[in-house]
Design a protein around this motif. Structure first.
Motif, PDB file in Angstrom:
ATOM      1  N   PRO A  70     -10.874   1.435   5.374  1.00 43.26           N
ATOM      2  CA  PRO A  70     -10.399   0.098   5.779  1.00 43.26           C
ATOM      3  C   PRO A  70      -9.189  -0.392   4.979  1.00 43.26           C
ATOM      4  O   PRO A  70      -8.473  -1.291   5.437  1.00 43.26           O
ATOM      5  CB  PRO A  70     -11.617  -0.802   5.509  1.00 43.26           C
ATOM      6  N   ALA A  71      -8.958   0.186   3.788  1.00 42.49           N
ATOM      7  CA  ALA A  71      -7.842  -0.256   2.946  1.00 42.49           C
ATOM      8  C   ALA A  71      -6.579   0.568   3.145  1.00 42.49           C
ATOM      9  O   ALA A  71      -5.555   0.289   2.527  1.00 42.49           O
ATOM     10  CB  ALA A  71      -8.257  -0.210   1.474  1.00 42.49           C
ATOM     11  N   VAL A  72      -6.635   1.589   3.996  1.00 39.52           N
ATOM     12  CA  VAL A  72      -5.464   2.431   4.257  1.00 39.52           C
ATOM     13  C   VAL A  72      -4.852   2.023   5.590  1.00 39.52           C
ATOM     14  O   VAL A  72      -5.555   1.895   6.590  1.00 39.52           O
ATOM     15  CB  VAL A  72      -5.848   3.923   4.268  1.00 39.52           C
ATOM     16  N   VAL A  73      -3.535   1.812   5.592  1.00 42.88           N
ATOM     17  CA  VAL A  73      -2.850   1.289   6.761  1.00 42.88           C
ATOM     18  C   VAL A  73      -1.795   2.263   7.265  1.00 42.88           C
ATOM     19  O   VAL A  73      -1.396   3.196   6.560  1.00 42.88           O
ATOM     20  CB  VAL A  73      -2.179  -0.062   6.449  1.00 42.88           C
ATOM     21  N   THR A  74      -1.351   2.025   8.485  1.00 41.70           N
ATOM     22  CA  THR A  74      -0.203   2.741   9.044  1.00 41.70           C
ATOM     23  C   THR A  74       1.043   1.880   8.854  1.00 41.70           C
ATOM     24  O   THR A  74       0.992   0.661   9.026  1.00 41.70           O
ATOM     25  CB  THR A  74      -0.394   3.013  10.538  1.00 41.70           C
ATOM     26  N   ILE A  75       2.153   2.513   8.506  1.00 40.55           N
ATOM     27  CA  ILE A  75       3.422   1.810   8.358  1.00 40.55           C
ATOM     28  C   ILE A  75       4.430   2.404   9.326  1.00 40.55           C
ATOM     29  O   ILE A  75       4.647   3.615   9.353  1.00 40.55           O
ATOM     30  CB  ILE A  75       3.947   1.907   6.926  1.00 40.55           C
ATOM     31  N   LYS A  76       5.046   1.529  10.113  1.00 44.48           N
ATOM     32  CA  LYS A  76       6.065   1.947  11.066  1.00 44.48           C
ATOM     33  C   LYS A  76       7.433   1.518  10.538  1.00 44.48           C
ATOM     34  O   LYS A  76       7.646   0.348  10.235  1.00 44.48           O
ATOM     35  CB  LYS A  76       5.810   1.339  12.444  1.00 44.48           C
ATOM     36  N   ASN A  77       8.327   2.471  10.455  1.00 43.86           N
ATOM     37  CA  ASN A  77       9.658   2.256   9.898  1.00 43.86           C
ATOM     38  C   ASN A  77      10.674   2.173  11.042  1.00 43.86           C
ATOM     39  O   ASN A  77      10.948   3.156  11.720  1.00 43.86           O
ATOM     40  CB  ASN A  77       9.995   3.423   8.958  1.00 43.86           C
ATOM     41  N   TYR A  78      11.213   0.963  11.255  1.00 44.97           N
ATOM     42  CA  TYR A  78      12.231   0.757  12.277  1.00 44.97           C
ATOM     43  C   TYR A  78      13.591   0.684  11.605  1.00 44.97           C
ATOM     44  O   TYR A  78      13.754  -0.007  10.601  1.00 44.97           O
ATOM     45  CB  TYR A  78      11.978  -0.539  13.045  1.00 44.97           C
ATOM     46  N   GLN A  79      14.561   1.387  12.180  1.00 43.27           N
ATOM     47  CA  GLN A  79      15.880   1.446  11.572  1.00 43.27           C
ATOM     48  C   GLN A  79      16.962   1.053  12.560  1.00 43.27           C
ATOM     49  O   GLN A  79      16.757   1.082  13.775  1.00 43.27           O
ATOM     50  CB  GLN A  79      16.158   2.852  11.023  1.00 43.27           C
ATOM     51  N   GLY A 117      10.166   6.364  12.101  1.00 43.05           N
ATOM     52  CA  GLY A 117       9.170   7.134  11.363  1.00 43.05           C
ATOM     53  C   GLY A 117       7.893   6.347  11.179  1.00 43.05           C
ATOM     54  O   GLY A 117       7.875   5.123  11.313  1.00 43.05           O
ATOM     55  N   LEU A 118       6.817   7.063  10.927  1.00 47.91           N
ATOM     56  CA  LEU A 118       5.517   6.464  10.676  1.00 47.91           C
ATOM     57  C   LEU A 118       5.006   6.935   9.333  1.00 47.91           C
ATOM     58  O   LEU A 118       5.367   8.001   8.865  1.00 47.91           O
ATOM     59  CB  LEU A 118       4.505   6.852  11.763  1.00 47.91           C
ATOM     60  N   GLY A 119       4.132   6.146   8.710  1.00 50.20           N
ATOM     61  CA  GLY A 119       3.574   6.541   7.434  1.00 50.20           C
ATOM     62  C   GLY A 119       2.310   5.797   7.107  1.00 50.20           C
ATOM     63  O   GLY A 119       1.761   5.122   7.962  1.00 50.20           O
ATOM     64  N   SER A 120       1.871   5.903   5.877  1.00 54.71           N
ATOM     65  CA  SER A 120       0.627   5.279   5.451  1.00 54.71           C
ATOM     66  C   SER A 120       0.850   4.412   4.225  1.00 54.71           C
ATOM     67  O   SER A 120       1.864   4.525   3.546  1.00 54.71           O
ATOM     68  CB  SER A 120      -0.417   6.347   5.125  1.00 54.71           C
ATOM     69  N   GLY A 121      -0.096   3.563   3.950  1.00 55.77           N
ATOM     70  CA  GLY A 121      -0.038   2.711   2.775  1.00 55.77           C
ATOM     71  C   GLY A 121      -1.433   2.285   2.396  1.00 55.77           C
ATOM     72  O   GLY A 121      -2.370   2.434   3.174  1.00 55.77           O
ATOM     73  N   VAL A 122      -1.576   1.700   1.203  1.00 50.46           N
ATOM     74  CA  VAL A 122      -2.883   1.269   0.717  1.00 50.46           C
ATOM     75  C   VAL A 122      -2.817  -0.187   0.301  1.00 50.46           C
ATOM     76  O   VAL A 122      -1.933  -0.585  -0.459  1.00 50.46           O
ATOM     77  CB  VAL A 122      -3.335   2.120  -0.475  1.00 50.46           C
ATOM     78  N   ILE A 123      -3.736  -0.962   0.777  1.00 48.27           N
ATOM     79  CA  ILE A 123      -3.830  -2.369   0.382  1.00 48.27           C
ATOM     80  C   ILE A 123      -4.423  -2.425  -1.023  1.00 48.27           C
ATOM     81  O   ILE A 123      -5.488  -1.855  -1.285  1.00 48.27           O
ATOM     82  CB  ILE A 123      -4.717  -3.163   1.351  1.00 48.27           C
ATOM     83  N   ILE A 124      -3.744  -3.129  -1.944  1.00 43.91           N
ATOM     84  CA  ILE A 124      -4.197  -3.163  -3.336  1.00 43.91           C
ATOM     85  C   ILE A 124      -4.581  -4.558  -3.794  1.00 43.91           C
ATOM     86  O   ILE A 124      -4.903  -4.758  -4.969  1.00 43.91           O
ATOM     87  CB  ILE A 124      -3.125  -2.586  -4.284  1.00 43.91           C
ATOM     88  N   SER A 125      -4.587  -5.528  -2.882  1.00 41.89           N
ATOM     89  CA  SER A 125      -5.057  -6.870  -3.228  1.00 41.89           C
ATOM     90  C   SER A 125      -5.470  -7.576  -1.946  1.00 41.89           C
ATOM     91  O   SER A 125      -4.929  -7.285  -0.870  1.00 41.89           O
ATOM     92  CB  SER A 125      -3.969  -7.677  -3.950  1.00 41.89           C
ATOM     93  N   PRO A 126      -6.410  -8.528  -2.015  1.00 42.06           N
ATOM     94  CA  PRO A 126      -6.885  -9.193  -0.798  1.00 42.06           C
ATOM     95  C   PRO A 126      -5.826 -10.063  -0.131  1.00 42.06           C
ATOM     96  O   PRO A 126      -5.980 -10.421   1.039  1.00 42.06           O
ATOM     97  CB  PRO A 126      -8.064 -10.038  -1.297  1.00 42.06           C
TER      98      PRO A 126
END
Length: 503
Positions: A70-79, A117-126
């Motif tokens: 639940p704390a790992v997200v998808t990141i979409k990179n628009y350029q 591009g697409l990628g991942s990220g982690v939420i580190i605070s609420p």
């Protein structure tokens, strides 16, 4: 595209960053299953229990997965499509992933309104802070974050650090699931770990493996940074394009690393994955949040890695020395007015420990020093003529300072990430220019870099005013806040005007 990119040969890379921004419509399918995504991750409590080694099967993996996913997200990179199309068609795909079958045809840009591009990220605070890789967010003019529950947000890029390939983003939300950073120093080779991210567009993927090694350097960040810090955790948990920025956790679901790179001849998983240790990643994001930029201390020594036999042999041949390969860092030179000089360290000394931690090679030294700030004191153990010596060294920044600096303390050239040299009259005549300066030492990820300026491009005007020296640039932008317009000439003689915002 930078000259360093142009110099890369497709088959020369052995270490390739696994979740970089990838250009090409064929790498983004409407289902997003083949989109190149960048993964992020965070860790749990700073308690020694998180690093325990043990047999992890069944419910152990289930618990860690339920905590992390639940704390790992998808990141979409628009350029900016126009900016991307202006870039020379060097093998950026190969730079990050390695050759894909060797004969694949270069693909076109993704369609409009689709991410580059697409990628991942982690939420580190609420409250919505997210950690990822620098290469995940590079070149973006919009970053979209998708949670595991499919909720979507536009993220603000708080800051990046190409030296460690770490970035920090934020979305406006409260009560989010998150991971706390664990103490990566307590991890052990052979320990079970899980990699959580979005490889190849497959959202919320969990793979298992062990820590294969610690303190690995694969010389990948040197392609995007002049002073890289590489001391990766190596794992055999399957990592593919899209895992970058994602979580490497132990069986308790505690974050011990940020998945960053793979070593592969094909660009896909071949058994070797690398993660930035959580202790280093945490220091980077803390600096960005508190100061707006990374605070990095330097020892002030030129060095030779004695653990690298090839480097030692080359040095011996070049300098007519007879050094023996082994553990430690051989000091080749001392920076003037540095902490090392103040402490009496000399060329020929061999550094063996920092704060009682063994220094086997350069990756150990870069982690030990790179995770400290200017003004921090470290205990250095070194040998001189066979005798062991111990000294305390106060680390300094590149300008010799020992205090932390905020963005307000930076010079104009530091804020925009470029220095400038005057144009010669001959160059002005050849280009038919009345004014201009040559960009030098453009910093990766800086404002100038983001608008496409690289070393040796000619900057003609800033905010509509002609510039002929670095002093002209500083005069225009000193204490300036707001939109900045830069008119420049690229390597192909094309004149472009692009902008950024100074805050």
């Amino acid at each position: 595209m930078k000259n360093t990119f142009k110099k890369l040969m497709p088959y020369a890379l052995t270490g390739v960053i696994s979740g970089a921004t990838v250009f090409g419509a064929s790498h983004y399918i409407s289902s997003e299953k083949n989109g190149e995504d960048f993964s992020y991750f965070t860790t749990a409590s700073n308690n020694a229990s998180f690093a325990g080694i043990g047999s992890a099967v069944g419910d152990d993996f289930v618990k860690a997965s339920k905590t992390t996913v639940p704390a790992v997200v998808t990141i979409k990179n628009y350029q900016d499509r126009a900016a991307s199309q202006r870039m020379p068609e060097t093998d950026m795909f190969d730079f990050f992933f390695g050759p894909q079958g060797g004969n694949q045809q270069r693909q076109q840009q993704p369609p409009k309104n689709m991410p580059s591009g697409l990628g991942s990220g982690v939420i580190i605070s609420p409250d919505g802070y997210i950690i990822s890789n620098n290469h995940v967010v590079a070149g973006a003019n919009k970053l979209e974050v998708v949670l595991s529950n499919k909720k979507t947000y536009i993220a603000t890029l708080i800051g990046t650090d190409p030296n460690t390939d770490i970035s920090l983003l934020k979305i406006e939300e409260k009560g989010l699931p998150y991971l706390n950073f664990a103490n990566s120093d307590l991890t052990e080779v052979g320990q079970w770990v899980l990699a959580v991210g979005n490889p190849l567009g497959l959202n919320s993927t969990v793979t298992a493996g062990i820590i294969s090694a610690k303190g690995r350097s694969i010389d990948i960040l040197s392609q995007q940074s002049r002073t890289p810090i590489e001391s990766f955790i190596q794992t055999d948990a399957a990592i593919n394009p899209g895992n970058s920025g994602g979580a490497l956790v132990n069986v308790n679901g505690d974050l011990i690393g940020i998945n960053t790179a793979i070593q592969s001849k094909t660009g896909y998983y071949e058994g070797y994955g690398f993660a930035v240790p959580s202790n280093l990643a945490r220091k980077i994001v803390e600096d960005i949040k508190k100061f707006g930029l990374v605070q990095r201390g330097f020892l002030g020594v030129g060095s030779l890695d004695l653990s690298n036999e090839m480097q030692v042999a080359a040095y011996n041949q070049r300098e007519k020395k007879n050094l023996k390969a082994g553990d430690g860092i051989y000091v080749t030179e001392i920076t003037k007015k540095s902490g090392a000089e103040d402490a009496g360290i000399q060329p020929g000394d061999i550094i063996t420990k920092i704060d009682n931690t063994d220094i086997s090679g350069f990756s150990d030294l870069s982690l030990a020093i790179g995770s400290r700030r200017p003004g921090d004191k470290v205990a250095v153990t070194y040998t001189r003529n066979g005798k062991v010596n111990n000294v305390n060294v106060t680390l300094k920044d590149l300008k010799g300072g020992t205090s932390s600096r905020s963005k307000d303390d930076l010079t104009v050239t530091e804020k925009i990430g470029s220095e400038f040299e005057p144009l010669s009259e001959r160059v002005k005549t050849d280009y038919g220019l009345e004014s201009g300066v040559i960009a030098k030492n453009v910093t990766e990820g800086s404002e100038m870099d983001k608008i496409g300026v690289v070393d040796n491009y000619i900057v003609m005007e800033i905010n509509g005013k002609p510039v002929n020296s670095q002093k002209d640039v500083e005069k225009i932008l000193n204490n300036y806040k707001g939109n900045v317009q830069v008119k420049y000439v690229d390597a192909y003689g094309r004149i472009t005007t692009r902008g950024f915002k100074l805050q």
